[in-house]
Enzyme design. Structure first.
Site, short mmCIF file in Angstrom:
data_model
loop_
_atom_site.label_atom_id
_atom_site.label_comp_id
_atom_site.label_asym_id
_atom_site.label_seq_id
_atom_site.Cartn_x
_atom_site.Cartn_y
_atom_site.Cartn_z
N GLY A 53 29.57 110.64 6.88
CA GLY A 53 29.51 111.37 5.61
C GLY A 53 30.37 110.65 4.60
O GLY A 53 31.22 109.82 4.94
N GLN A 58 35.57 110.40 -2.95
CA GLN A 58 36.17 109.36 -2.10
C GLN A 58 35.97 107.95 -2.68
O GLN A 58 36.62 107.00 -2.24
CB GLN A 58 35.61 109.41 -0.68
CG GLN A 58 36.02 110.66 0.09
CD GLN A 58 35.46 110.67 1.49
OE1 GLN A 58 34.34 111.12 1.70
NE2 GLN A 58 36.20 110.16 2.46
N CYS A 100 38.52 110.60 8.92
CA CYS A 100 38.20 110.59 7.49
C CYS A 100 38.27 109.15 7.01
O CYS A 100 39.25 108.45 7.31
CB CYS A 100 39.19 111.46 6.71
SG CYS A 100 38.85 111.50 4.94
N LEU A 101 37.27 108.73 6.28
CA LEU A 101 37.25 107.35 5.79
C LEU A 101 38.37 107.10 4.79
O LEU A 101 38.74 105.95 4.55
CB LEU A 101 35.88 107.02 5.18
CG LEU A 101 34.71 107.14 6.18
CD1 LEU A 101 33.39 106.83 5.47
CD2 LEU A 101 34.90 106.23 7.39
N HIS A 142 33.69 119.40 5.97
CA HIS A 142 34.62 118.31 5.63
C HIS A 142 34.24 117.70 4.27
O HIS A 142 35.11 117.46 3.42
CB HIS A 142 34.56 117.28 6.76
CG HIS A 142 35.42 116.07 6.60
ND1 HIS A 142 36.44 115.75 7.46
CD2 HIS A 142 35.39 115.05 5.69
CE1 HIS A 142 37.00 114.62 7.09
NE2 HIS A 142 36.38 114.17 6.01
N GLU A 143 32.93 117.47 4.06
CA GLU A 143 32.49 116.84 2.80
C GLU A 143 32.66 117.80 1.62
O GLU A 143 33.08 117.39 0.53
CB GLU A 143 31.03 116.37 2.91
CG GLU A 143 30.76 115.34 4.00
CD GLU A 143 31.71 114.17 4.01
OE1 GLU A 143 32.19 113.78 2.93
OE2 GLU A 143 32.02 113.66 5.10
N HIS A 146 36.12 117.81 0.46
CA HIS A 146 36.45 116.67 -0.42
C HIS A 146 36.15 117.01 -1.88
O HIS A 146 36.87 116.57 -2.79
CB HIS A 146 35.64 115.43 -0.04
CG HIS A 146 36.26 114.60 1.05
ND1 HIS A 146 37.52 114.05 0.94
CD2 HIS A 146 35.79 114.19 2.26
CE1 HIS A 146 37.80 113.35 2.04
NE2 HIS A 146 36.76 113.43 2.85
O1 K1U Z 1 34.15 112.18 4.71
C1 K1U Z 1 34.56 111.29 5.47
O2 K1U Z 1 35.68 110.83 5.36
C2 K1U Z 1 33.63 110.79 6.56
C3 K1U Z 1 34.02 111.29 7.94
C4 K1U Z 1 33.21 112.54 8.24
C5 K1U Z 1 33.60 113.38 9.41
C6 K1U Z 1 33.87 112.86 10.64
C7 K1U Z 1 34.19 113.68 11.71
C8 K1U Z 1 34.21 115.04 11.56
C9 K1U Z 1 33.95 115.56 10.33
C10 K1U Z 1 33.63 114.74 9.26
C11 K1U Z 1 33.69 110.17 8.92
O3 K1U Z 1 32.58 109.74 9.01
S1 K1U Z 1 34.98 109.55 9.89
C12 K1U Z 1 34.15 108.34 10.95
C13 K1U Z 1 33.32 108.97 12.02
O4 K1U Z 1 33.47 110.13 12.32
C14 K1U Z 1 32.30 108.17 12.74
C15 K1U Z 1 32.17 106.83 12.53
C16 K1U Z 1 31.20 106.11 13.23
C17 K1U Z 1 30.38 106.72 14.12
C18 K1U Z 1 30.52 108.07 14.35
C19 K1U Z 1 31.48 108.80 13.66
ZN ZN Z 2 36.86 112.60 4.73
#
Ligand code: K1U
Ligand code: ZN
Length: 178
Positions: A53, A58, A100-101, A142-143, A146
């Site tokens: 996401g 972000q 979270c990225l 989560h999104e 944000h």
């Molecule tokens: O919004 C963001 O920062 C993105 C975040 C979203 C998220 C992850 C986990 C739970 C709730 C919301 C991410 O994508 S973090 C990276 C991640 O979870 C992932 C990366 C590669 C493959 C699978 C998952």
């Molecule tokens: Zn995030």
């Protein structure tokens, strides 16, 4: 060559950037051209990270817009959510590990409603309701957080939040020092 590949890649902001704590404004009809140009670039940045996401704040864009793709069975399932809001949430909660990225390499268990219904406008301008559970429910919440300037660490105790933010700051300093 796609239009998004001609534009510079978007940079994902890292906490504690103040732009991550601001409330984004609703997308209006006159934002159509900006949204159409931004969406493919958001997907490019999300897939490159990689993540499941990404919300416009972000990347420093203060609009209520996010993209999601859980890629079930490794097949793309892209979702664009414009002005999303949670219109129903279960009383039952679920706890799962989130990342979270904008807080790279930091993870923690977050408790949220287990099931939600999210109402949003799609790219064609139609209002849609999406009911979700599991990882999709957590990701949608989560999104949307944000868009309200809320990070997953804001759901934790002050002790855990500060521990994660200090660790992130240290890792970012080390990265900058090479
Ligand atoms: O919004 C963001 O920062 C993105 C975040 C979203 C998220 C992850 C986990 C739970 C709730 C919301 C991410 O994508 S973090 C990276 C991640 O979870 C992932 C990366 C590669 C493959 C699978 C998952
Ligand atoms: Zn995030």
């Amino acid at each position: 060559m796609s239009a998004s590949s001609l534009a510079a890649p978007l940079t994902i902001l890292i906490a504690p950037d103040p732009r991550l704590k601001a409330r984004a404004r609703p997308v209006r009809p006159e934002d159509g051209a900006e949204v159409a140009a931004l969406v493919p670039r958001l997907f490019d940045a999300m897939y490159a990270a990689p993540g499941i996401g990404l919300a416009a704040p972000q990347v420093g864009v203060g609009l209520r817009l996010c993209v999601v793709d859980l890629q079930p069975d490794d097949k793309p399932a892209p979702l664009v959510l414009i002005n999303p809001s949670v219109v129903a949430a279960s009383a039952e909660t679920a706890t799962r590990e989130e990342g979270c990225l904008s807080l790279p390499n930091q993870y923690a268990d977050v408790t949220r409603p287990a099931r939600v219904t999210v109402r949003f406008t799609n790219l064609e301008g139609k209002t849609q309701d999406l009911s979700a559970d599991g990882l999709l429910a957590a990701c949608l919440q989560h999104e949307i957080d944000h868009l309200d300037g809320i990070l997953f660490v804001d759901h934790l105790s002050a002790l855990k939040r500060n521990m994660i933010l200090r660790r992130l700051a240290k890792e970012q300093r080390q990265k900058a020092a090479g």
